[in-house]
Design a protein around this motif. Structure first.
Motif, PDB file in Angstrom:
ATOM      1  N   GLU A  40       1.407  -0.868   3.418  1.00 47.71           N
ATOM      2  CA  GLU A  40       0.345   0.130   3.336  1.00 47.71           C
ATOM      3  C   GLU A  40      -0.890  -0.380   2.592  1.00 47.71           C
ATOM      4  O   GLU A  40      -2.021  -0.174   3.015  1.00 47.71           O
ATOM      5  CB  GLU A  40       0.903   1.377   2.628  1.00 47.71           C
ATOM      6  CG  GLU A  40      -0.029   2.569   2.653  1.00 47.71           C
ATOM      7  CD  GLU A  40       0.624   3.795   2.015  1.00 47.71           C
ATOM      8  OE1 GLU A  40       1.702   3.641   1.401  1.00 47.71           O
ATOM      9  OE2 GLU A  40       0.043   4.881   2.133  1.00 47.71           O
ATOM     10  N   ASN A  41      -0.677  -1.116   1.501  1.00 51.34           N
ATOM     11  CA  ASN A  41      -1.824  -1.477   0.647  1.00 51.34           C
ATOM     12  C   ASN A  41      -2.715  -2.570   1.223  1.00 51.34           C
ATOM     13  O   ASN A  41      -3.801  -2.794   0.754  1.00 51.34           O
ATOM     14  CB  ASN A  41      -1.357  -1.829  -0.768  1.00 51.34           C
ATOM     15  CG  ASN A  41      -0.362  -2.965  -0.754  1.00 51.34           C
ATOM     16  OD1 ASN A  41      -0.249  -3.687   0.249  1.00 51.34           O
ATOM     17  ND2 ASN A  41       0.364  -3.132  -1.838  1.00 51.34           N
ATOM     18  N   SER A  42      -2.236  -3.260   2.268  1.00 53.29           N
ATOM     19  CA  SER A  42      -3.129  -4.269   2.840  1.00 53.29           C
ATOM     20  C   SER A  42      -3.562  -3.909   4.252  1.00 53.29           C
ATOM     21  O   SER A  42      -4.105  -4.736   4.963  1.00 53.29           O
ATOM     22  CB  SER A  42      -2.438  -5.637   2.816  1.00 53.29           C
ATOM     23  OG  SER A  42      -1.205  -5.552   3.478  1.00 53.29           O
ATOM     24  N   ASP A  44      -5.448  -2.140   7.591  1.00 52.00           N
ATOM     25  CA  ASP A  44      -6.740  -1.646   8.058  1.00 52.00           C
ATOM     26  C   ASP A  44      -6.582  -0.247   8.631  1.00 52.00           C
ATOM     27  O   ASP A  44      -7.449   0.604   8.534  1.00 52.00           O
ATOM     28  CB  ASP A  44      -7.294  -2.544   9.162  1.00 52.00           C
ATOM     29  CG  ASP A  44      -7.442  -3.987   8.710  1.00 52.00           C
ATOM     30  OD1 ASP A  44      -7.917  -4.204   7.581  1.00 52.00           O
ATOM     31  OD2 ASP A  44      -7.066  -4.885   9.503  1.00 52.00           O
ATOM     32  N   SER A  46      -3.527   2.869   9.670  1.00 57.30           N
ATOM     33  CA  SER A  46      -2.123   3.245   9.505  1.00 57.30           C
ATOM     34  C   SER A  46      -1.669   4.175  10.625  1.00 57.30           C
ATOM     35  O   SER A  46      -2.448   4.969  11.144  1.00 57.30           O
ATOM     36  CB  SER A  46      -1.885   3.882   8.141  1.00 57.30           C
ATOM     37  OG  SER A  46      -2.821   4.900   7.942  1.00 57.30           O
ATOM     38  N   HIS A  62      -1.750   9.455   1.077  1.00 57.37           N
ATOM     39  CA  HIS A  62      -2.328   8.303   1.761  1.00 57.37           C
ATOM     40  C   HIS A  62      -3.847   8.446   1.864  1.00 57.37           C
ATOM     41  O   HIS A  62      -4.597   7.504   1.607  1.00 57.37           O
ATOM     42  CB  HIS A  62      -1.703   8.166   3.151  1.00 57.37           C
ATOM     43  CG  HIS A  62      -2.310   7.084   3.978  1.00 57.37           C
ATOM     44  ND1 HIS A  62      -1.965   5.758   3.838  1.00 57.37           N
ATOM     45  CD2 HIS A  62      -3.264   7.121   4.939  1.00 57.37           C
ATOM     46  CE1 HIS A  62      -2.676   5.031   4.677  1.00 57.37           C
ATOM     47  NE2 HIS A  62      -3.467   5.841   5.363  1.00 57.37           N
ATOM     48  N   LYS A  63      -4.280   9.656   2.228  1.00 57.63           N
ATOM     49  CA  LYS A  63      -5.728   9.896   2.383  1.00 57.63           C
ATOM     50  C   LYS A  63      -6.453   9.719   1.047  1.00 57.63           C
ATOM     51  O   LYS A  63      -7.576   9.242   0.999  1.00 57.63           O
ATOM     52  CB  LYS A  63      -5.972  11.319   2.901  1.00 57.63           C
ATOM     53  CG  LYS A  63      -5.563  11.509   4.340  1.00 57.63           C
ATOM     54  CD  LYS A  63      -6.734  11.203   5.249  1.00 57.63           C
ATOM     55  CE  LYS A  63      -6.234  10.897   6.642  1.00 57.63           C
ATOM     56  NZ  LYS A  63      -6.989   9.884   7.359  1.00 57.63           N
ATOM     57  N   GLN A  65      -5.508   7.837  -1.459  1.00 58.64           N
ATOM     58  CA  GLN A  65      -5.529   6.445  -1.904  1.00 58.64           C
ATOM     59  C   GLN A  65      -6.377   5.542  -1.024  1.00 58.64           C
ATOM     60  O   GLN A  65      -7.013   4.615  -1.485  1.00 58.64           O
ATOM     61  CB  GLN A  65      -4.100   5.905  -1.936  1.00 58.64           C
ATOM     62  CG  GLN A  65      -3.609   5.652  -3.344  1.00 58.64           C
ATOM     63  CD  GLN A  65      -2.328   4.851  -3.304  1.00 58.64           C
ATOM     64  OE1 GLN A  65      -1.369   5.257  -2.643  1.00 58.64           O
ATOM     65  NE2 GLN A  65      -2.317   3.714  -3.979  1.00 58.64           N
ATOM     66  N   TYR A  66      -6.359   5.826   0.282  1.00 59.30           N
ATOM     67  CA  TYR A  66      -7.100   4.963   1.219  1.00 59.30           C
ATOM     68  C   TYR A  66      -8.001   5.822   2.085  1.00 59.30           C
ATOM     69  O   TYR A  66      -7.782   5.967   3.277  1.00 59.30           O
ATOM     70  CB  TYR A  66      -6.128   4.169   2.106  1.00 59.30           C
ATOM     71  CG  TYR A  66      -5.065   3.444   1.315  1.00 59.30           C
ATOM     72  CD1 TYR A  66      -5.365   2.237   0.694  1.00 59.30           C
ATOM     73  CD2 TYR A  66      -3.787   3.975   1.180  1.00 59.30           C
ATOM     74  CE1 TYR A  66      -4.405   1.574  -0.055  1.00 59.30           C
ATOM     75  CE2 TYR A  66      -2.820   3.314   0.446  1.00 59.30           C
ATOM     76  CZ  TYR A  66      -3.123   2.112  -0.181  1.00 59.30           C
ATOM     77  OH  TYR A  66      -2.185   1.458  -0.919  1.00 59.30           O
ATOM     78  N   ASP A  68     -10.801   5.492   3.423  1.00 55.50           N
ATOM     79  CA  ASP A  68     -11.555   4.919   4.539  1.00 55.50           C
ATOM     80  C   ASP A  68     -10.675   4.382   5.658  1.00 55.50           C
ATOM     81  O   ASP A  68     -11.187   3.901   6.671  1.00 55.50           O
ATOM     82  CB  ASP A  68     -12.441   3.771   4.041  1.00 55.50           C
ATOM     83  CG  ASP A  68     -13.450   4.258   3.029  1.00 55.50           C
ATOM     84  OD1 ASP A  68     -13.791   5.469   3.113  1.00 55.50           O
ATOM     85  OD2 ASP A  68     -13.869   3.469   2.166  1.00 55.50           O
ATOM     86  N   GLN A  69      -9.420   4.457   5.455  1.00 57.78           N
ATOM     87  CA  GLN A  69      -8.523   3.849   6.450  1.00 57.78           C
ATOM     88  C   GLN A  69      -8.304   4.786   7.638  1.00 57.78           C
ATOM     89  O   GLN A  69      -7.790   5.881   7.479  1.00 57.78           O
ATOM     90  CB  GLN A  69      -7.177   3.571   5.770  1.00 57.78           C
ATOM     91  CG  GLN A  69      -6.473   2.402   6.344  1.00 57.78           C
ATOM     92  CD  GLN A  69      -5.139   2.189   5.638  1.00 57.78           C
ATOM     93  OE1 GLN A  69      -4.146   2.808   5.976  1.00 57.78           O
ATOM     94  NE2 GLN A  69      -5.140   1.308   4.641  1.00 57.78           N
ATOM     95  N   SER A  71      -6.522   6.540  10.634  1.00 56.79           N
ATOM     96  CA  SER A  71      -5.087   6.678  10.862  1.00 56.79           C
ATOM     97  C   SER A  71      -4.779   7.274  12.238  1.00 56.79           C
ATOM     98  O   SER A  71      -5.579   7.996  12.822  1.00 56.79           O
ATOM     99  CB  SER A  71      -4.424   7.497   9.753  1.00 56.79           C
ATOM    100  OG  SER A  71      -5.230   8.589   9.429  1.00 56.79           O
TER     101      SER A  71
END
Ligand SMILES: Nc1nc2c(ncn2[C@@H]2O[C@H](COP(=O)(O)OP(=O)(O)O)[C@@H](O)[C@H]2O)c(=O)[nH]1
Ligand SMILES: [Mg+2]
Lengths: 408, 181
Positions: A40-42, A44, A46, A62-63, A65-66, A68-69, A71
């Motif tokens: 998850e932490n690396s 682009d 999910s 998840h949202k 923490q990340y 801009d990712q 999903s």
């Protein structure tokens, strides 16, 4: 780094192991260079399974923490509450591919506004069973009609008495069985020449094969055990288990395959089903199908029963159980061809470029057990005249695989 | 290097893992290994539910054998698993309560794939329970208009599994040449 050359890193979250491993296979098989699965932490992008336990909480985390990712959410339900690309289960390949492309686009866009939720539409799962047309009833070449299936089923369930004898005799490996057939004999065979035709036909009803066949199907039809008597020691056919009780030294029966017997020399008697069928001291029990198959093959010696039509299309009714009978030369290919497209004996030899006598031998063994029959429906007649099977685009690969299957 | 694949499916205990190892070049690679090849960053390997084996065909080509996880429930992965596959091997366990229902279920699940390719059915565990017999399977298939190979197969025997795959290959292309047998 250039986004176009480096694979996009994907995290798969909240999935069962099986789902996860399938995604692995998918990426590995189809898009090795475009996507890889990572933590998850690396990542682009999910992919999140929304049907899992506490999936919503996981998504929120998840949202946070990340943020801009992009999903992709997968779920059984319609829920489109989140700003994400949505795929409904069951996931089809196309849907997953286009979802990945969409997510990738988002990845490459500078984030200015929140994109709306999107659903990838995929075709609904198809309901499957029972939509195929019914098969035509098997055409029988002798007068005995097998009993309706249900009765056969009922009959068989009670019979386990002789299971221990199953395959006590080895029907598989006797090279002598594929004994010398001079395949040059039929090289210039002309089915329209009655003299030549006669050379490749034999009186099957008057052979042990023919009598056994008659006795066997009588037993099945009447649901009764049957005994076949002649110059040989009596052969008892046990209809329930489709087995026969014969003398231990049954192999010499095959040696009788070349002889003709008059009706008066042979009898087929129905037995009382309550009669004791345990094998005697010098007897053994064999499965009937492999026995008849081998007997017919031996009797055939590359010929066919009298009155066989050399030019009428033949269709496969049932695949022989090839792991437990002798695979006559080219038998698998012939069976596969006749399953696909009814084809005459003559055309089979030329389509497959194999000796006619090998076709005859397979036909004779198969027809003795009603595994094949002339194709009489109109449909079969017409398909038989259409061009033979197409070459598969992977034929070369299959050829390699066949060689590997043989070699070790 | 081009990869081709054959899919093995069927209920749990039907012999998929065993059949794949019977004909694989090496003992089947656990999918963990595939996983770590794919993603070097991913340190934690997960035990993966798929079986996986390979048969090297020549310098350029490799056949992959995949076994589906034998779960009977609704399963959305199968579409992915079969894509690009050349054919299906369905293994059925003759000791199960209703192997015909299993057969119908799996043929239904993979119908689209089968329509595009071919299927060969192996009935296992017949040495432990001989009824129903192969004929009974054919009767069920006949009702659905299907004439497909159904063999008595012991998944532990390479001979049996090989024959099943040969039947699959010839069904795909009866014009294939037999290697002198
Ligand atoms: N007696 C017997 N055992 C078999 C046969 N085929 C497979 N097995 C065994 O059945 C068990 C289950 O097989 P496995 O490959 O794990 O089934 P899977 O769940 O489909 O992968 C293993 O112990 C096999 O060795 C067979 O025909 N007869
Ligand atoms: Mg397994």
């Amino acid at each position: 780094m250039d986004n176009r050359t480096r694979p996009v890193k994907i995290a798969a979250l909240g999935m069962e192991k099986r789902t996860y491993s399938t995604l692995q296979l998918f990426f590995n098989d189809h898009c090795k260079d475009s996507y890889v699965l990572v933590e998850e932490n690396s990542a682009d992008i999910s992919i999140i399974d929304m049907d899992g336990f506490q999936a919503c909480r996981m998504l929120e985390e998840h949202k946070k923490q990340y943020p801009d990712q992009p999903s992709i959410l997968i779920s059984l339900s319609h829920d489109k509450a989140h700003d994400a690309v949505y795929i409904r289960k069951p996931i089809m390949l196309d849907a997953l591919s286009s979802a990945l492309l969409k997510a990738k686009e988002r990845l490459q866009q500078p984030v200015t506004e929140t994109p709306a939720a999107e659903e990838i539409v995929q075709k609904p799962e198809q309901q499957t069973t029972d939509k195929k047309p019914k098969a035509a009833a098997p055409l029988l070449l002798n007068n005995v009609t097998p009993p309706p299936q249900e009765t056969v089923r009922r009959a068989k369930t009670g019979a386990k008495r002789f299971d221990q004898y199953r395959y006590s005799a080895n029907f598989l490996t006797e090279d002598a069985d594929l004994e010398h057939i001079d395949t040059r004999l039929a090289a210039n065979f002309n089915p329209d020449n009655p003299l030549q035709a006669a050379e490749f036909q034999y009186q099957s009803e008057q052979t042990l094969q023919g009598y056994f066949q008659q006795a066997y199907f009588t037993a099945l039809q009447k649901q009764q055990n049957v005994v076949l008597k002649g110059v040989w020691r009596p052969i008892t056919i046990l209809y329930k288990s489709k087995q026969l009780r014969v003398e231990k030294n049954f192999r010499h029966l095959y040696a009788l395959s070349g002889m003709l017997f008059d009706k008066s020399e042979v009898s087929i008697e129905l037995l009382d089903n309550d009669a004791d069928c345990e094998p005697g001291l010098n007897e053994t029990v064999l499965p009937a199908e492999p026995f008849l198959w081998k007997l017919a093959m031996r009797t055939s010696r590359g010929r066919v029963p009298m009155d066989t039509n050399f030019t009428a299309p033949i269709k496969l009714i049932r695949w022989p159980n090839f792991t437990r009978i002798i695979v006559t030369p080219h038998a698998l290919r012939i069976a596969a061809l006749w399953a696909k497209q009814p084809t005459s004996l003559m055309n089979t030899a030329s389509y497959l470029a194999i000796p006619l006598q090998h076709v005859f031998m397979f036909y004779t063994a198969a027809v003795s057990l009603n595994f094949v029959a002339p194709a009489i429906t109109e449909k079969d007649q017409t398909t038989a005249t259409t061009p033979p099977v197409k070459r598969h685009r992977y034929r070369k690969i299959f050829q390699h695989l066949l060689a590997r299957l043989r070699n070790n | 290097m081009t990869n081709y694949k054959i899919i093995f499916t069927g209920p749990v205990g039907a012999g998929k893992t065993t059949a794949i190892s019977s004909i694989s070049d090496r003992p089947p690679v656990s999918t963990d290994k595939v996983a770590s090849d794919m993603t070097r960053d991913m340190k934690k390997t997960t035990t993966v539910a798929c079986d996986y084996g390979t048969v090297r065909l020549n310098d350029d080509d490799c056949l992959h054998l995949y076994g589906t996880p034998g779960q009977q429930r609704f399963d959305f992965m199968w579409d992915i698993l079969v894509s690009g596959g050349i054919g299906l091997v369905l293994l059925l366990d003759n000791t199960r309560p209703d192997p015909f229902q299993d057969m119908t279920f799996f043929l239904g699940q993979f119908q689209d794939f089968i329509d595009q390719t071919q299927v060969a059915v192996g009935v296992t565990q017949m040495d432990r329970k001989s009824s129903p017999c192969i004929d009974d399977y054919h009767s069920h298939l006949n009702k659905q208009g299907l004439t497909i190979p159904v063999f008595d197969v012991d998944a532990r025997k390479r001979h049996d599994v090989s024959l099943l795959i040969k039947a699959l290959l010839f069904s795909l292309d009866p014009g294939l040449l037999e290697n002198n047998d």
